[in-house]
Enzyme design. Structure first.
Site, mmCIF file in Angstrom:
data_model
loop_
_atom_site.group_PDB
_atom_site.id
_atom_site.type_symbol
_atom_site.label_atom_id
_atom_site.label_comp_id
_atom_site.label_asym_id
_atom_site.label_seq_id
_atom_site.Cartn_x
_atom_site.Cartn_y
_atom_site.Cartn_z
ATOM 1 N N ARG A 85 44.704 29.168 -19.881
ATOM 2 C CA ARG A 85 44.308 29.868 -21.108
ATOM 3 C C ARG A 85 44.268 28.921 -22.298
ATOM 4 O O ARG A 85 44.431 29.339 -23.444
ATOM 5 C CB ARG A 85 45.262 31.006 -21.391
ATOM 6 N N LYS A 105 44.352 27.407 -27.580
ATOM 7 C CA LYS A 105 45.132 28.251 -26.666
ATOM 8 C C LYS A 105 44.772 29.719 -26.896
ATOM 9 O O LYS A 105 44.718 30.170 -28.045
ATOM 10 C CB LYS A 105 46.625 28.016 -26.946
ATOM 11 N N ASP A 117 44.607 36.586 -17.906
ATOM 12 C CA ASP A 117 43.423 36.980 -18.678
ATOM 13 C C ASP A 117 42.933 35.870 -19.609
ATOM 14 O O ASP A 117 41.971 36.049 -20.347
ATOM 15 C CB ASP A 117 43.717 38.253 -19.493
ATOM 16 N N GLY A 118 43.651 34.746 -19.608
ATOM 17 C CA GLY A 118 43.227 33.632 -20.457
ATOM 18 C C GLY A 118 43.535 33.826 -21.932
ATOM 19 O O GLY A 118 43.119 33.026 -22.770
ATOM 20 N N ARG A 168 45.862 23.878 -31.242
ATOM 21 C CA ARG A 168 46.995 22.956 -31.341
ATOM 22 C C ARG A 168 46.505 21.533 -31.123
ATOM 23 O O ARG A 168 45.424 21.312 -30.565
ATOM 24 C CB ARG A 168 48.094 23.334 -30.353
ATOM 25 N N ARG A 175 50.716 16.076 -18.660
ATOM 26 C CA ARG A 175 52.044 16.571 -18.260
ATOM 27 C C ARG A 175 52.503 15.897 -16.970
ATOM 28 O O ARG A 175 51.671 15.347 -16.232
ATOM 29 C CB ARG A 175 51.938 18.090 -17.979
ATOM 30 N N ASP A 240 55.327 21.361 -15.303
ATOM 31 C CA ASP A 240 54.011 21.460 -15.952
ATOM 32 C C ASP A 240 54.155 21.641 -17.465
ATOM 33 O O ASP A 240 53.165 21.572 -18.187
ATOM 34 C CB ASP A 240 53.190 22.614 -15.361
ATOM 35 N N ASN A 241 55.380 21.849 -17.929
ATOM 36 C CA ASN A 241 55.602 21.948 -19.372
ATOM 37 C C ASN A 241 56.331 20.714 -19.905
ATOM 38 O O ASN A 241 56.937 20.754 -20.977
ATOM 39 C CB ASN A 241 56.400 23.218 -19.710
#
Ligand code: AMP
Ligand code: MG
Length: 475
Positions: A85, A105, A117-118, A168, A175, A240-241
């Site tokens: 998303r 985002k 839903d993105g 952003r 990552r 992944d974060n």
């Protein structure tokens, strides 16, 4: 304005072309003008930002893509995630030649949306926008926020909520999970060009992959030390974060502590407290181990081990230096670890507000009565009066000066912190179409160490019943 997309051009196999989906009745809610100026984007007018971030009308030079990555989520490997998303619209070359991603985002579905839903809701978009600027002002490396757009788009979470987007920015959004994806999908040969991209654009002076991994370990250790000292809990520290630049990335159910609760968990779906405040240092190491495993085809086990072995020391050094300065000490004495341990025990045992305590401690004179605000914050116990007197003796031994110490402590212990209760007030007002509280809080958090008499109400701790609330992951 100098927009292009080096990521899409240089690493086309690491992303897919996508187009953002417009929001219903999009409206511009905020522009971070100082940052737009800094990036050389100050001349783009408001209508163009609304068109770009709400109505899918891109700026010249943008080539939107979604990136593919994988990740360990709550300990389990998920072979393919990706920007579900968020869309990398393009990159801006700043006046001083740096490359900055523009990442939107909440802009709709991508090939990596899986069952999502993105979209992003206004609530979480406001939280990310405020938090990233607040962390930046606290000297904690982070992605930043440029543009906030709201809408009448209906997005289903626990209830129906308004959709929003945040534009952003960061030099790059790579990552740990990017490396994991190529390592474990049989495409290990893609890893060297990915690392070359990082070195070329973002790690000037770092020439080989061993030095690069070493630097990522160091940055991660220092980042987490800063979170610990600031009482910040990320909440979803999946690989992944975890940023390959050592930035705070992907704000979800994050939280600052109010009272000092060392095992505070801000994500209420994290039932075992994997990502609790006091677990973050260990989780950072675990995540770096996963990164090291993914790099094993390209770096020797010894090189990986040597760098991993520096993690704990780097983190402890950074953390202890920050805490030494937060307590107004000029150098280390042998017994200081005991002084700190006793303090943390008392803060936890009596549920004292972490930020307020440190801020008020700055004005404790070496001699005489406690300032009334500090006396009102602390229980009138023997344990506290013993601790305060040991602390005062400790300060006296190094010839500490009241006025100088107060100034130094107030420059590192914030008066204004993005407490969940404050974020929630601003969100409620924004949902009722009143952005004034958001604007005030945004401005106040840009100068968290300054006295701002007009904003005194934003410096008081949350009511007891609200403190250290945990939040849901859905956003
Ligand atoms: P997070 O832990 O929130 O950073 O997200 C984990 C993964 O889920 C990432 O790949 C996200 O892109 C994806 N994701 C989260 N929320 C949504 C959403 N509403 N729609 C599509 N993908 C999502
Ligand atoms: Mg994420």
């Amino acid at each position: 304005m100098k927009l292009h997309n080096a990521f899409a051009t240089e690493l086309p196999w690491a992303c897919e072309a996508v187009t953002p989906t417009p929001l219903h009745n999009a409206r511009l809610l905020h522009l971070n003008r100082p940052l737009l100026e800094q990036l050389g984007l100050g001349a783009v007018d408001d209508a163009k930002w609304l068109a770009c971030c709400g109505n899918a009308t891109l700026l010249p030079g943008m080539t939107p893509v979604a990136q593919v990555y994988a990740g360990h989520q709550f300990g389990h490997f998920v072979p393919q995630l990706g920007d579900g998303r968020a869309i990398l619209l393009g990159q801006q070359q700043t006046p001083d030649g740096e490359l900055w991603d523009l990442h939107l985002k909440g802009a709709g579905k991508t090939p990596f949306s899986r069952f999502g839903d993105g979209r992003a809701v206004l609530r979480s978009s406001i939280r990310e926008y405020l938090a990233s600027e607040a962390l930046h002002a606290l000297n904690i490396p982070t992605t930043r926020a440029l543009v906030l757009v709201g809408s009448d788009e209906e997005v289903l979470r626990e209830t129906v909520e308004p959709g929003a987007t945040v534009l952003r920015t960061a030099p790059c959004h790579l990552r740990f999970g990017h490396i994991e994806y190529f390592a474990w999908s049989g495409q290990s040969q893609r890893i060297p060009p990915l690392l070359d991209y990082l070195k070329r654009h973002h790690y000037p002076g770092i020439e080989d992959n061993q030095a690069l991994f070493h630097e990522v370990v160091g940055r991660t250790a220092r980042l987490i030390a800063r979170w610990q000292a600031a009482g910040f809990v990320h909440g979803v520290l999946n690989t992944d974060n975890m940023s390959l630049l050592g930035l705070t990335i992907d704000y979800g159910p994050f939280g600052f502590i109010d009272r000092y609760v060392p095992d505070f968990v801000c994500n209420h779906t994290d039932s075992v407290g994997r990502y609790a405040l006091d677990q973050q240092p260990a989780v950072g190491y675990w995540n770096l181990q996963k990164l090291a495993q993914a790099l094993a085809d390209h770096l020797s086990p010894d090189a990986l081990r040597q760098s991993l072995d520096t993690y704990q020391h780097t983190l402890m050094l950074e953390y202890s230096e920050l805490m030494r300065r937060k307590l107004g000490l000029e150098s280390w004495e042998e017994d200081d670890p005991t002084l700190f341990r006793q303090l943390f025990l008392l803060l936890a045992q009596d549920g004292v507000d972490y930020h307020l305590f440190l801020r008020l401690l700055a004005r404790l004179p070496l001699h005489g009565d406690l300032p009334p605000s500090l006396a009102a914050l602390l229980p009138a116990s023997e344990a506290w009066s013993n601790w305060l007197s040991t602390y005062r003796q400790r300060l006296s031994r190094e010839g500490s000066n009241d006025a100088r110490r107060a100034a130094e402590m107030e420059a590192i212990n914030p008066k204004y912190v993005l407490r969940n209760a404050l974020a929630q007030q601003v969100i409620s007002a924004a949902e009722a179409c009143d952005m004034a509280p958001f604007e005030q809080l945004f401005e106040v958090l840009r100068h968290p160490f300054d006295e701002q008499p007009q904003a005194e109400a934003l410096a008081t701790p949350a009511p007891f019943w609200y403190q250290c609330t945990s939040l849901s992951c859905s956003s």
